[in-house]
Design a protein around this motif. Sequence first.
Motif, PDB file in Angstrom:
ATOM      1  N   LYS A 145     -24.042   5.491   8.909  1.00  0.00           N
ATOM      2  CA  LYS A 145     -24.287   5.779   7.498  1.00  0.00           C
ATOM      3  C   LYS A 145     -23.012   5.677   6.658  1.00  0.00           C
ATOM      4  O   LYS A 145     -23.044   5.221   5.517  1.00  0.00           O
ATOM      5  CB  LYS A 145     -24.889   7.185   7.347  1.00  0.00           C
ATOM      6  CG  LYS A 145     -26.250   7.354   8.001  1.00  0.00           C
ATOM      7  CD  LYS A 145     -27.287   6.467   7.346  1.00  0.00           C
ATOM      8  CE  LYS A 145     -28.679   6.714   7.911  1.00  0.00           C
ATOM      9  NZ  LYS A 145     -29.683   5.828   7.282  1.00  0.00           N
ATOM     10  N   THR A 146     -21.891   6.128   7.230  1.00  0.00           N
ATOM     11  CA  THR A 146     -20.635   6.188   6.479  1.00  0.00           C
ATOM     12  C   THR A 146     -19.471   5.823   7.380  1.00  0.00           C
ATOM     13  O   THR A 146     -19.431   6.223   8.550  1.00  0.00           O
ATOM     14  CB  THR A 146     -20.395   7.606   5.904  1.00  0.00           C
ATOM     15  OG1 THR A 146     -21.532   7.988   5.128  1.00  0.00           O
ATOM     16  CG2 THR A 146     -19.150   7.638   5.033  1.00  0.00           C
ATOM     17  N   VAL A 147     -18.516   5.067   6.847  1.00  0.00           N
ATOM     18  CA  VAL A 147     -17.265   4.795   7.536  1.00  0.00           C
ATOM     19  C   VAL A 147     -16.130   5.170   6.591  1.00  0.00           C
ATOM     20  O   VAL A 147     -16.018   4.617   5.489  1.00  0.00           O
ATOM     21  CB  VAL A 147     -17.135   3.321   7.955  1.00  0.00           C
ATOM     22  CG1 VAL A 147     -15.775   3.076   8.617  1.00  0.00           C
ATOM     23  CG2 VAL A 147     -18.261   2.919   8.889  1.00  0.00           C
ATOM     24  N   GLN A 148     -15.325   6.124   6.998  1.00  0.00           N
ATOM     25  CA  GLN A 148     -14.210   6.596   6.180  1.00  0.00           C
ATOM     26  C   GLN A 148     -12.895   6.162   6.828  1.00  0.00           C
ATOM     27  O   GLN A 148     -12.698   6.367   8.024  1.00  0.00           O
ATOM     28  CB  GLN A 148     -14.240   8.123   6.055  1.00  0.00           C
ATOM     29  CG  GLN A 148     -15.521   8.654   5.436  1.00  0.00           C
ATOM     30  CD  GLN A 148     -15.625  10.171   5.525  1.00  0.00           C
ATOM     31  OE1 GLN A 148     -14.948  10.809   6.325  1.00  0.00           O
ATOM     32  NE2 GLN A 148     -16.476  10.745   4.699  1.00  0.00           N
ATOM     33  N   THR A 149     -12.006   5.560   6.050  1.00  0.00           N
ATOM     34  CA  THR A 149     -10.716   5.132   6.583  1.00  0.00           C
ATOM     35  C   THR A 149      -9.588   5.559   5.654  1.00  0.00           C
ATOM     36  O   THR A 149      -9.706   5.439   4.427  1.00  0.00           O
ATOM     37  CB  THR A 149     -10.656   3.597   6.751  1.00  0.00           C
ATOM     38  OG1 THR A 149     -10.711   2.965   5.458  1.00  0.00           O
ATOM     39  CG2 THR A 149     -11.786   3.093   7.625  1.00  0.00           C
ATOM     40  N   SER A 150      -8.510   6.031   6.249  1.00  0.00           N
ATOM     41  CA  SER A 150      -7.325   6.393   5.475  1.00  0.00           C
ATOM     42  C   SER A 150      -6.085   5.962   6.242  1.00  0.00           C
ATOM     43  O   SER A 150      -5.894   6.337   7.400  1.00  0.00           O
ATOM     44  CB  SER A 150      -7.269   7.904   5.216  1.00  0.00           C
ATOM     45  OG  SER A 150      -6.124   8.238   4.442  1.00  0.00           O
ATOM     46  N   PHE A 151      -5.266   5.147   5.605  1.00  0.00           N
ATOM     47  CA  PHE A 151      -4.007   4.679   6.185  1.00  0.00           C
ATOM     48  C   PHE A 151      -2.978   4.692   5.059  1.00  0.00           C
ATOM     49  O   PHE A 151      -2.890   3.750   4.274  1.00  0.00           O
ATOM     50  CB  PHE A 151      -4.192   3.281   6.783  1.00  0.00           C
ATOM     51  CG  PHE A 151      -2.993   2.766   7.544  1.00  0.00           C
ATOM     52  CD1 PHE A 151      -1.966   3.596   7.960  1.00  0.00           C
ATOM     53  CD2 PHE A 151      -2.910   1.421   7.873  1.00  0.00           C
ATOM     54  CE1 PHE A 151      -0.881   3.112   8.671  1.00  0.00           C
ATOM     55  CE2 PHE A 151      -1.828   0.915   8.581  1.00  0.00           C
ATOM     56  CZ  PHE A 151      -0.809   1.768   8.978  1.00  0.00           C
ATOM     57  N   CYS A 152      -2.226   5.769   4.983  1.00  0.00           N
ATOM     58  CA  CYS A 152      -1.262   5.972   3.903  1.00  0.00           C
ATOM     59  C   CYS A 152       0.094   6.382   4.476  1.00  0.00           C
ATOM     60  O   CYS A 152       0.149   7.167   5.415  1.00  0.00           O
ATOM     61  CB  CYS A 152      -1.722   7.067   2.948  1.00  0.00           C
ATOM     62  SG  CYS A 152      -3.354   6.803   2.218  1.00  0.00           S
ATOM     63  N   ARG A 153       1.147   5.847   3.903  1.00  0.00           N
ATOM     64  CA  ARG A 153       2.480   6.278   4.289  1.00  0.00           C
ATOM     65  C   ARG A 153       3.424   6.099   3.111  1.00  0.00           C
ATOM     66  O   ARG A 153       3.212   5.241   2.251  1.00  0.00           O
ATOM     67  CB  ARG A 153       2.990   5.490   5.496  1.00  0.00           C
ATOM     68  CG  ARG A 153       3.163   4.001   5.262  1.00  0.00           C
ATOM     69  CD  ARG A 153       3.580   3.280   6.512  1.00  0.00           C
ATOM     70  NE  ARG A 153       3.613   1.837   6.314  1.00  0.00           N
ATOM     71  CZ  ARG A 153       3.790   0.959   7.296  1.00  0.00           C
ATOM     72  NH1 ARG A 153       3.923   1.382   8.537  1.00  0.00           N
ATOM     73  NH2 ARG A 153       3.814  -0.331   7.042  1.00  0.00           N
ATOM     74  N   SER A 154       4.440   6.907   3.095  1.00  0.00           N
ATOM     75  CA  SER A 154       5.435   6.816   2.035  1.00  0.00           C
ATOM     76  C   SER A 154       6.421   5.701   2.367  1.00  0.00           C
ATOM     77  O   SER A 154       7.083   5.735   3.401  1.00  0.00           O
ATOM     78  CB  SER A 154       6.172   8.151   1.888  1.00  0.00           C
ATOM     79  OG  SER A 154       7.167   8.067   0.897  1.00  0.00           O
ATOM     80  N   MET A 155       6.497   4.716   1.491  1.00  0.00           N
ATOM     81  CA  MET A 155       7.415   3.598   1.669  1.00  0.00           C
ATOM     82  C   MET A 155       8.140   3.359   0.339  1.00  0.00           C
ATOM     83  O   MET A 155       7.697   2.565  -0.496  1.00  0.00           O
ATOM     84  CB  MET A 155       6.667   2.336   2.097  1.00  0.00           C
ATOM     85  CG  MET A 155       7.587   1.152   2.383  1.00  0.00           C
ATOM     86  SD  MET A 155       6.676  -0.390   2.653  1.00  0.00           S
ATOM     87  CE  MET A 155       5.799  -0.007   4.161  1.00  0.00           C
ATOM     88  N   PRO A 156       9.245   4.065   0.105  1.00  0.00           N
ATOM     89  CA  PRO A 156       9.966   3.914  -1.158  1.00  0.00           C
ATOM     90  C   PRO A 156      10.380   2.468  -1.404  1.00  0.00           C
ATOM     91  O   PRO A 156      10.685   1.729  -0.462  1.00  0.00           O
ATOM     92  CB  PRO A 156      11.191   4.813  -0.974  1.00  0.00           C
ATOM     93  CG  PRO A 156      10.786   5.799   0.078  1.00  0.00           C
ATOM     94  CD  PRO A 156       9.868   5.048   1.000  1.00  0.00           C
ATOM     95  N   GLU A 157      10.379   2.076  -2.657  1.00  0.00           N
ATOM     96  CA  GLU A 157      10.668   0.687  -3.000  1.00  0.00           C
ATOM     97  C   GLU A 157      12.047   0.247  -2.522  1.00  0.00           C
ATOM     98  O   GLU A 157      12.215  -0.902  -2.102  1.00  0.00           O
ATOM     99  CB  GLU A 157      10.561   0.499  -4.515  1.00  0.00           C
ATOM    100  CG  GLU A 157      10.665  -0.935  -4.955  1.00  0.00           C
ATOM    101  CD  GLU A 157      10.312  -1.125  -6.423  1.00  0.00           C
ATOM    102  OE1 GLU A 157      10.394  -2.278  -6.889  1.00  0.00           O
ATOM    103  OE2 GLU A 157       9.970  -0.130  -7.082  1.00  0.00           O
ATOM    104  N   GLU A 158      13.014   1.149  -2.548  1.00  0.00           N
ATOM    105  CA  GLU A 158      14.367   0.787  -2.135  1.00  0.00           C
ATOM    106  C   GLU A 158      14.470   0.506  -0.639  1.00  0.00           C
ATOM    107  O   GLU A 158      15.436  -0.091  -0.167  1.00  0.00           O
ATOM    108  CB  GLU A 158      15.371   1.874  -2.527  1.00  0.00           C
ATOM    109  CG  GLU A 158      15.114   3.245  -1.943  1.00  0.00           C
ATOM    110  CD  GLU A 158      14.189   4.103  -2.807  1.00  0.00           C
ATOM    111  OE1 GLU A 158      14.155   5.324  -2.590  1.00  0.00           O
ATOM    112  OE2 GLU A 158      13.513   3.531  -3.700  1.00  0.00           O
TER     113      GLU A 158
END
Length: 340
Positions: A145-158
Amino acid sequence: MINFGIIGPGNIANRFADSLQNFSQANLYAVAARNIDKARVFQAKHPSNKVFGSYQELLQDPNIDIVYIALPHQLHFQWSMAALDAGKAVISEKPAALNREQLKKIIDKAKRKNLFYTEAMKSHFQKAYQELKKMVTAGEIGKVKTVQTSFCRSMPEEQATYHYQPLVGGCLLDMGIYNAAFIESFVKKPLKIESLEYKVIENKVEVYVNAALKNDSQKVILESAFDRNKANLATIIGDKGRIEVPNLHRPDSFTLIKDNKSKNFVFPYEKDDFHAEIKETIDCLQKNRLESRSMPVQDSLNSIEIIDELKQAIAEKKNRFTYFKSLIASKIDVELPPVK
């Protein structure tokens, strides 16, 4: 013996070359960089027969069977096409191309040339991922019924390179492509955007996306970011239970939750997280298969189509907002065009 050539001796190519050493039937024959000194530094770590100071020189070597393309995103299309034109099989780092149009041209050329081509979507080759697909297909959690995905990380521009560049950068192509690849395995097409939250920086590069998409009977969540850290997790929810998958981009385990009970399944990598994709690639070449069973080209097309739709929606919403602000500034009362 299968002779590999590597184009782009960066960090990920180092890991690929390390893993390649575990295969007696494979040989790192050559490496190419824009600067031959960089290629020689790579060769000192990973012995090869030859080094080249240009990518085209490597492609012209008749002894190379397959090329691993480990370049920045914007170069995948150009050098996949060039490698196929040179008669080389190709394994390209993700994303295979910047959009569906580019990828379709690559796939069509590979078919015309009768050459193997695959996207190096590591997650799809892992044992945990394949066992997970079998379990879901067998109906262990009922209808999805549902597929939830989260792939987040802090990657500063510098600390980044092409990641923050217009057109080729953004969290969707770099990280969200893993979400999309996971999603496309468990839901039916087409998917339409239901809601979209995003953050873009001044040069129009998206650094956060939280999108809900749906079809007639299923809903998916795709969350991706460069500007925050969150749990790297995928959850597949069916009408009889759910499965949670940590590290969706490099899965080695998952948990089945059903009937108020949970059961963990662990499938350690064989050697490392590159081993399975190299093993499958070698097997395909030895058996004259033109595409991988673990990562068929249609899966790559399905994945990039999701990214295309989200990028287009962000561009339209951003342009619509800019248009609205300009109308306010000029005090012109004009009806806004509908969002498609």
